[in-house]
Motif scaffolding. Structure first.
Motif, PDB file in Angstrom:
ATOM      1  N   LEU A 150      -0.325   4.258   7.156  1.00  0.00           N
ATOM      2  CA  LEU A 150       0.017   5.626   7.064  1.00  0.00           C
ATOM      3  C   LEU A 150       0.702   5.414   5.643  1.00  0.00           C
ATOM      4  O   LEU A 150       1.936   5.343   5.269  1.00  0.00           O
ATOM      5  CB  LEU A 150       1.186   5.797   8.017  1.00  0.00           C
ATOM      6  CG  LEU A 150       1.833   7.518   8.099  1.00  0.00           C
ATOM      7  CD1 LEU A 150       0.665   8.188   8.342  1.00  0.00           C
ATOM      8  CD2 LEU A 150       2.765   7.660   9.138  1.00  0.00           C
ATOM      9  N   THR A 151      -0.179   5.673   4.560  1.00  0.00           N
ATOM     10  CA  THR A 151       0.103   5.569   3.212  1.00  0.00           C
ATOM     11  C   THR A 151      -0.425   6.676   2.332  1.00  0.00           C
ATOM     12  O   THR A 151      -0.973   7.587   2.810  1.00  0.00           O
ATOM     13  CB  THR A 151      -0.480   3.828   2.689  1.00  0.00           C
ATOM     14  OG1 THR A 151      -1.698   4.231   2.836  1.00  0.00           O
ATOM     15  CG2 THR A 151       0.095   2.920   3.060  1.00  0.00           C
ATOM     16  N   PRO A 152       0.143   6.657   1.132  1.00  0.00           N
ATOM     17  CA  PRO A 152       0.056   7.784   0.301  1.00  0.00           C
ATOM     18  C   PRO A 152      -1.784   8.120  -0.110  1.00  0.00           C
ATOM     19  O   PRO A 152      -1.720   9.098  -0.152  1.00  0.00           O
ATOM     20  CB  PRO A 152       0.692   7.385  -1.130  1.00  0.00           C
ATOM     21  CG  PRO A 152       1.570   6.538  -0.748  1.00  0.00           C
ATOM     22  CD  PRO A 152       1.263   5.756   0.428  1.00  0.00           C
ATOM     23  N   LEU A 153      -2.324   7.181  -0.063  1.00  0.00           N
ATOM     24  CA  LEU A 153      -3.693   7.349  -0.345  1.00  0.00           C
ATOM     25  C   LEU A 153      -4.519   6.653   1.170  1.00  0.00           C
ATOM     26  O   LEU A 153      -4.280   5.702   1.526  1.00  0.00           O
ATOM     27  CB  LEU A 153      -4.340   6.361  -1.594  1.00  0.00           C
ATOM     28  CG  LEU A 153      -5.549   6.954  -2.195  1.00  0.00           C
ATOM     29  CD1 LEU A 153      -5.742   8.427  -2.584  1.00  0.00           C
ATOM     30  CD2 LEU A 153      -5.854   6.066  -3.184  1.00  0.00           C
ATOM     31  N   ASP A 154      -5.587   7.490   1.043  1.00  0.00           N
ATOM     32  CA  ASP A 154      -6.539   7.251   2.260  1.00  0.00           C
ATOM     33  C   ASP A 154      -7.219   5.669   2.101  1.00  0.00           C
ATOM     34  O   ASP A 154      -7.349   5.173   1.105  1.00  0.00           O
ATOM     35  CB  ASP A 154      -7.860   7.951   2.182  1.00  0.00           C
ATOM     36  CG  ASP A 154      -8.799   7.714   3.346  1.00  0.00           C
ATOM     37  OD1 ASP A 154      -8.671   6.965   4.329  1.00  0.00           O
ATOM     38  OD2 ASP A 154     -10.023   8.132   3.169  1.00  0.00           O
ATOM     39  N   LEU A 204      -7.310  -2.994  -1.742  1.00  0.00           N
ATOM     40  CA  LEU A 204      -8.617  -2.815  -2.826  1.00  0.00           C
ATOM     41  C   LEU A 204      -8.644  -1.621  -3.425  1.00  0.00           C
ATOM     42  O   LEU A 204      -8.803  -1.241  -4.692  1.00  0.00           O
ATOM     43  CB  LEU A 204      -9.975  -3.489  -2.211  1.00  0.00           C
ATOM     44  CG  LEU A 204     -10.230  -4.866  -2.198  1.00  0.00           C
ATOM     45  CD1 LEU A 204     -11.314  -5.125  -1.229  1.00  0.00           C
ATOM     46  CD2 LEU A 204     -10.433  -5.630  -3.218  1.00  0.00           C
ATOM     47  N   TYR A 205      -8.542  -0.738  -2.779  1.00  0.00           N
ATOM     48  CA  TYR A 205      -8.793   0.808  -3.057  1.00  0.00           C
ATOM     49  C   TYR A 205      -7.562   1.683  -2.807  1.00  0.00           C
ATOM     50  O   TYR A 205      -7.796   2.831  -2.763  1.00  0.00           O
ATOM     51  CB  TYR A 205     -10.016   1.376  -2.581  1.00  0.00           C
ATOM     52  CG  TYR A 205     -11.235   0.451  -2.474  1.00  0.00           C
ATOM     53  CD1 TYR A 205     -11.760   0.031  -3.790  1.00  0.00           C
ATOM     54  CD2 TYR A 205     -11.865  -0.017  -1.359  1.00  0.00           C
ATOM     55  CE1 TYR A 205     -12.688  -1.100  -3.706  1.00  0.00           C
ATOM     56  CE2 TYR A 205     -12.753  -0.885  -1.294  1.00  0.00           C
ATOM     57  CZ  TYR A 205     -13.245  -1.424  -2.507  1.00  0.00           C
ATOM     58  OH  TYR A 205     -14.354  -2.397  -2.638  1.00  0.00           O
ATOM     59  N   THR A 206      -6.402   1.161  -2.921  1.00  0.00           N
ATOM     60  CA  THR A 206      -5.114   1.949  -2.281  1.00  0.00           C
ATOM     61  C   THR A 206      -4.307   2.587  -3.508  1.00  0.00           C
ATOM     62  O   THR A 206      -3.487   3.169  -3.447  1.00  0.00           O
ATOM     63  CB  THR A 206      -4.404   1.249  -1.477  1.00  0.00           C
ATOM     64  OG1 THR A 206      -3.891   0.044  -2.448  1.00  0.00           O
ATOM     65  CG2 THR A 206      -4.907   0.958  -0.080  1.00  0.00           C
ATOM     66  N   SER A 207      -5.161   2.628  -4.753  1.00  0.00           N
ATOM     67  CA  SER A 207      -4.510   3.434  -5.825  1.00  0.00           C
ATOM     68  C   SER A 207      -5.646   4.486  -6.402  1.00  0.00           C
ATOM     69  O   SER A 207      -6.642   3.788  -6.255  1.00  0.00           O
ATOM     70  CB  SER A 207      -4.061   2.505  -6.969  1.00  0.00           C
ATOM     71  OG  SER A 207      -5.171   2.164  -7.828  1.00  0.00           O
ATOM     72  N   HIS A 208      -5.223   5.785  -6.899  1.00  0.00           N
ATOM     73  CA  HIS A 208      -6.387   6.376  -7.444  1.00  0.00           C
ATOM     74  C   HIS A 208      -7.235   5.853  -8.540  1.00  0.00           C
ATOM     75  O   HIS A 208      -8.308   6.053  -8.451  1.00  0.00           O
ATOM     76  CB  HIS A 208      -5.682   7.831  -8.027  1.00  0.00           C
ATOM     77  CG  HIS A 208      -5.019   8.710  -6.848  1.00  0.00           C
ATOM     78  ND1 HIS A 208      -6.006   9.531  -6.225  1.00  0.00           N
ATOM     79  CD2 HIS A 208      -3.782   8.836  -6.453  1.00  0.00           C
ATOM     80  CE1 HIS A 208      -5.413  10.211  -5.312  1.00  0.00           C
ATOM     81  NE2 HIS A 208      -4.071   9.856  -5.304  1.00  0.00           N
ATOM     82  N   ALA A 244       0.821  -1.083   0.004  1.00  0.00           N
ATOM     83  CA  ALA A 244       0.273  -0.057   0.002  1.00  0.00           C
ATOM     84  C   ALA A 244       0.932   1.248  -0.051  1.00  0.00           C
ATOM     85  O   ALA A 244       0.382   2.315  -0.454  1.00  0.00           O
ATOM     86  CB  ALA A 244      -0.915  -0.044   1.194  1.00  0.00           C
ATOM     87  N   SER A 245       2.142   1.309   0.476  1.00  0.00           N
ATOM     88  CA  SER A 245       3.049   2.239   0.495  1.00  0.00           C
ATOM     89  C   SER A 245       3.563   2.400  -0.963  1.00  0.00           C
ATOM     90  O   SER A 245       4.260   3.694  -1.050  1.00  0.00           O
ATOM     91  CB  SER A 245       4.315   2.110   1.476  1.00  0.00           C
ATOM     92  OG  SER A 245       5.025   0.708   0.669  1.00  0.00           O
ATOM     93  N   LEU A 246       3.386   1.911  -1.874  1.00  0.00           N
ATOM     94  CA  LEU A 246       3.617   2.054  -3.351  1.00  0.00           C
ATOM     95  C   LEU A 246       2.700   2.844  -3.959  1.00  0.00           C
ATOM     96  O   LEU A 246       1.479   2.511  -3.639  1.00  0.00           O
ATOM     97  CB  LEU A 246       3.961   0.649  -3.999  1.00  0.00           C
ATOM     98  CG  LEU A 246       4.951  -0.241  -3.419  1.00  0.00           C
ATOM     99  CD1 LEU A 246       5.068  -1.580  -4.137  1.00  0.00           C
ATOM    100  CD2 LEU A 246       6.225   0.384  -3.283  1.00  0.00           C
ATOM    101  N   THR A 247       3.103   3.820  -4.803  1.00  0.00           N
ATOM    102  CA  THR A 247       1.774   4.669  -5.654  1.00  0.00           C
ATOM    103  C   THR A 247       0.829   3.752  -6.221  1.00  0.00           C
ATOM    104  O   THR A 247      -0.575   4.042  -6.063  1.00  0.00           O
ATOM    105  CB  THR A 247       2.505   5.522  -6.436  1.00  0.00           C
ATOM    106  OG1 THR A 247       3.558   6.240  -5.694  1.00  0.00           O
ATOM    107  CG2 THR A 247       1.498   6.488  -7.286  1.00  0.00           C
ATOM    108  N   ASP A 248       1.137   2.553  -6.970  1.00  0.00           N
ATOM    109  CA  ASP A 248       0.452   1.805  -7.638  1.00  0.00           C
ATOM    110  C   ASP A 248       0.469   0.343  -7.280  1.00  0.00           C
ATOM    111  O   ASP A 248       0.386  -0.369  -8.045  1.00  0.00           O
ATOM    112  CB  ASP A 248       0.582   1.902  -9.077  1.00  0.00           C
ATOM    113  CG  ASP A 248       0.269   3.690  -9.602  1.00  0.00           C
ATOM    114  OD1 ASP A 248      -0.713   3.792  -9.606  1.00  0.00           O
ATOM    115  OD2 ASP A 248       1.253   4.125 -10.159  1.00  0.00           O
ATOM    116  N   GLY A 249       0.545   0.125  -6.000  1.00  0.00           N
ATOM    117  CA  GLY A 249       0.533  -1.078  -5.542  1.00  0.00           C
ATOM    118  C   GLY A 249      -0.683  -2.268  -5.807  1.00  0.00           C
ATOM    119  O   GLY A 249      -1.839  -1.430  -5.841  1.00  0.00           O
TER     120      GLY A 249
END
Length: 473
Positions: free
Chosen positions: A302-306, A60-64, A34-39
């Protein structure tokens, strides 16, 4: 949810893992990716100590892109355009009540009474210093108001204590806590169901601040343009999503019925552990699940995306709509990603009168949909894209004079999970906090004299781009 996972598989956006340990390994692998931008989405099977077919899906939803697709928005559209599209959907939304059906995949396996065993499910310990195994927070908690009969869905955390006992932590001011209190004041246990694994739009509805008295089932029906099919829970009578992966029914016992149980600590969305305090137990009365169930694992990280489903898009759209009713000059709203899903919001406005920027900020600070643990409200001019931190930072550094552009508002709606609460305030049950209003916009009374920016005008930029574009393609 299964359809969404299959879409990720088809897109090459799914990694399947076997043999991971429920004790920390699944949580750490989830955090790493999840810490990766497009994991990718992670799908765990054959969890250590459990047979094949009891699965867990995380990230499931950790990329934009995935978050936008789950919300039925164009995945590659600019972020402000996604906010505009969600605004249109909200503005035209018609509530559609759920439809009760007599059968559904959730009823493929039903266990009640003394045969229920939560430990038969591969519930993870997500964070290194969590106090135990947590069934949430990728879940929905279902309750029914005892007075008016409307059904509430909320996203809470549920800690497993043994095969037949949970605790559920509820933050003050949340609808689930208010409903539970009504039962307790009557000396009654509060019927409850925890749903783990549900279609994306339904879960999105459950973690969004819908007005009191409006069911998230009805709201989700409006989002999807069709009613949510529900089945009646065998022991609580609560409506449960017919296509859910797993449901746990139970009774939230009134304080004093049985000894309170330790709850937490748990790694929360603030990025810190929340210690909580002992909580009344929840007596589990049934477990329902599909064949080869998939638990939705959405631990706060604590990752780039909510970690929640596109909450920054949805909250931005609703906030924009709230402001539009009074301020026609609003040009964009964006809740900052990363850090926490609530901490800061940026509003771009075309100032129409002196004092409007402060009025806009105070409106944000006082709305139920936006005020919860909001630390920063930044107001910028209409030439700033609020989704672009480079532009926002430029405005902060060149249009904000801290001595007179920053105001502090006290006594706002907070939460016990706030890591900045002093020991004295926490002991007193005072969970309020302050919010900083930062006016990073040109001072209204002399904005016409503000120095001209060096940015090329859009018309000139476009004409020269069109002339030379072929050389860069």
């Amino acid at each position: 949810m299964r359809a969404f996972i299959e879409r990720a598989r088809a897109d090459g956006d799914l990694v399947e893992l076997e043999g991971a340990d429920w004790n920390l390994e699944i949580g750490v692998l989830t955090e790493w990716q999840a810490s990766l931008t497009d994991g990718p989405v992670l799908l765990f099977d054959r969890v250590k100590g459990y047979a094949a077919g009891y699965r867990i899906a995380t990230n499931l939803y950790t990329s934009h892109r995935r978050a936008a697709l789950a919300l039925a928005l164009p995945g590659e559209a600019p972020r402000l355009e996604q906010v505009r599209l969600w605004r249109e959907r909200e503005r035209n939304l018609q509530l559609i009540p759920p439809r009760e059906v007599t059968t559904g995949p959730l009823l493929e396996h039903v266990t009640t009474g003394d045969k229920v065993d939560l430990l038969a499910l591969p519930v993870p310990q997500w964070h290194e210093h969590d106090g135990g195994r947590y069934l949430g927070t990728g879940c929905m908690v279902v309750t029914r108001d005892p007075d008016d009969g409307w059904v509430n869905l909320g996203t809470e955390r549920g800690q497993v204590h043994d095969g037949q006992t949970l605790t559920i932590y509820l933050s003050p001011g949340r609808h689930t806590a208010m409903i539970r209190q009504k039962y307790w004041e009557r000396g009654e246990a509060c019927p409850v169901a925890i749903i783990c694994g549900q279609e994306p739009l339904l879960w999105a509805a459950s973690n969004f601040p819908i007005p009191w008295g409006v069911s998230e089932y009805d709201y989700a029906g409006g989002l999807r343009g069709a009613p949510v099919d529900v089945v009646k829970g065998p022991t609580t009578g609560l409506p449960l999503p017919a296509t859910a992966e797993l449901a746990v029914e139970g009774l939230m016992l009134p304080p004093g019925t049985k000894p309170d149980l330790p709850e937490g600590p748990f790694g929360e969305w603030t990025g810190y552990y929340h210690p909580s305090k002992p909580q009344p137990p929840v007596k589990v009365t049934s477990i329902l699940h599909r064949d080869k169930p998939i638990l939705q694992g959405t631990p706060p990280l604590l990752t780039p995306l909510d970690y929640a489903l596109g909450r920054h898009i949805r909250r931005s759209a609703v906030t924009w709509d709230i402001l539009d009713r009074d301020f026609p000059g609003v040009r964009g709203v964006w809740f900052m990603e990363g850090g926490t899903p609530y901490g800061g919001v940026i509003v771009a406005i075309e100032q129409k009168w002196a004092g409007e920027a402060m009025q806009v900020a105070l409106k944000v600070a006082s709305s139920y949909s936006t005020a919860y643990l909001l630390r920063w409200i930044i107001v910028v001019d209409e030439d700033i894209d609020p989704t672009d931190w480079h532009q926002v930072s430029w405005a902060l550094n060149t249009r904000c004079e801290p001595a007179d552009s920053i105001q502090i508002v006290n006594q706002l709606w907070g939460s016990p999970i706030d890591p900045r609460l002093s020991p004295e305030k926490r002991a007193a049950g005072d969970y309020t906090h302050s919010t900083a209003i930062v006016l990073a916009c040109k001072p209204y009374h002399w904005k016409a004299q503000f120095p001209r920016t060096i940015c090329t005008s859009p018309a000139l930029l476009e004409s020269i781009k069109n002339k030379w574009r072929s050389h860069f393609e």
